[in-house]
Design an enzyme around this catalytic site. Structure first.
Site, PDB file in Angstrom:
ATOM      1  N   PRO A  37       0.806  -1.228   0.000  1.00  0.00           N
ATOM      2  CA  PRO A  37       0.000   0.000   0.000  1.00  0.00           C
ATOM      3  C   PRO A  37       0.835   1.271   0.000  1.00  0.00           C
ATOM      4  CG  PRO A  37      -0.829  -1.574   1.616  1.00  0.00           C
ATOM      5  CD  PRO A  37       0.478  -2.103   1.132  1.00  0.00           C
ATOM      6  N   ASN A  70      -5.309 -12.142  -6.916  1.00  0.00           N
ATOM      7  CA  ASN A  70      -6.728 -11.780  -6.941  1.00  0.00           C
ATOM      8  C   ASN A  70      -7.256 -11.240  -5.624  1.00  0.00           C
ATOM      9  OD1 ASN A  70      -6.767 -12.674  -9.596  1.00  0.00           O
ATOM     10  ND2 ASN A  70      -7.402 -14.742  -9.029  1.00  0.00           N
ATOM     11  N   TYR A 120      -9.999 -20.487  -8.204  1.00  0.00           N
ATOM     12  CA  TYR A 120     -10.051 -19.223  -8.952  1.00  0.00           C
ATOM     13  C   TYR A 120     -11.238 -18.376  -8.501  1.00  0.00           C
ATOM     14  CZ  TYR A 120     -11.070 -15.951 -12.712  1.00  0.00           C
ATOM     15  OH  TYR A 120     -11.380 -14.817 -13.423  1.00  0.00           O
ATOM     16  N   LYS A 124     -11.203 -14.718  -6.560  1.00  0.00           N
ATOM     17  CA  LYS A 124     -11.838 -13.528  -7.135  1.00  0.00           C
ATOM     18  C   LYS A 124     -12.912 -12.986  -6.199  1.00  0.00           C
ATOM     19  CE  LYS A 124     -11.366 -11.701 -10.508  1.00  0.00           C
ATOM     20  NZ  LYS A 124     -10.492 -10.537 -10.830  1.00  0.00           N
TER      21      LYS A 124
END
Length: 284
Positions: A37, A70, A120, A124
């Site tokens: 960040p 992700n 996956y 996500k």
């Protein structure tokens, strides 16, 4: 596709990615995961964007890689934007894999429970939830839940890209694919890019998640037949390879795209055939 659509709408675009891109003025080389960040915040403060569009992510790999690309990447980006000196909008690309299974014949809306069936989709969904946390903390953010994009540049990790590459490449033997029994919502990648433009320029974002699809259910075998027909090749297709881990156990998926029209004034403009032709022409 997104960069071209934004530039075509008259917007000043700066790109950023892990790799260098030759011939793109002002391109920034950065990794959302390793930068953290702090460095991302410095980058944003230097560029002073009004909106950030996050197309980054991974579609394959082990769970650690998927989680980093992700989930950790979006988390770092959200943290940096929340700590920034002025409000900025975030448009994040999610995936229909976050939904998991849906009833046969139904159109899945954004309020449908998210129950992904693989690593996956899980990763996500984690990214979407993190963007949602940012939105709850005051970030002007939306997740565009993209269904199955097709068109120029379709990667070979997708059926469209893999079959198109085989049909336009050398060889005349059988093309080996997994089973083509499933039904999917295929959306032209240029329509996805137009949805991003709509989200970038919308006066407000009433909802944190918006489906981006064609709103139509297409048998996967019909997509394959279109590709073979437009490629003009007679190569046979064998359906005995292992199926995609991303779409395993999901027999049917079709998007309810009414929220996209209501919130963004967006609806798809291109037919399935347009995306197929676009994909093949790019490879040729």
């Amino acid at each position: 596709h997104v960069t071209a659509a934004l530039a075509g709408a008259g917007l000043d675009v700066r790109t950023a990615a892990r790799r260098a891109v030759a011939g793109v003025p002002g391109h920034v080389q950065v990794d959302l995961v390793t930068a953290g960040p702090g460095l991302l915040g410095e980058l944003v403060d230097g560029l002073q964007p009004d909106v950030i569009v996050n197309c980054a992510g991974a579609t394959g790999g082990d769970p650690a890689l998927l989680a980093a690309a992700n989930a950790t990447g979006p988390a770092n980006l959200v943290t940096a934007l929340l700590a920034g000196g002025r409000p900025r909008r975030l448009v994040h690309l999610g995936s229909a894999a976050e939904y998991g299974r849906s009833p046969w014949g139904s159109a899945v809306g954004e309020d449908h429970p998210a129950q992904p069936v693989g690593a996956y989709g899980e990763s996500k969904l984690a990214g979407t939830l993190l963007v949602g946390l940012g939105r709850a903390a005051g970030l002007d953010a939306v997740v565009l839940r993209v269904f199955n994009p097709i068109g120029a540049g379709s990667p070979t990790t997708t059926l469209c890209g893999r079959l198109a590459a085989a049909l336009t490449g050398p060889g005349d033997g059988p093309i080996v694919l997994g089973r083509l029994d499933a039904v999917r919502d295929f959306v032209d990648a240029r329509d996805v890019a137009d949805a991003v433009v709509a989200a970038v320029t919308a006066r407000c974002l009433p909802h944190g998640i918006v489906n981006v699809g064609s709103g139509e259910a297409t048998p996967v075998r019909a997509l394959a037949d279109l590709l073979v027909g437009h490629a003009g090749g007679g190569r046979p297709i064998q359906e005995d390879a292992p199926g995609s881990a991303r779409s395993a156990d999901v027999a049917w998926q079709r998007a309810d795209i009414s929220r996209a029209l209501a919130d963004l004034g967006w609806k798809p403009q291109r037919r399935l055939e347009d995306g197929v032709v676009h994909c093949l022409e790019a490879l040729r």
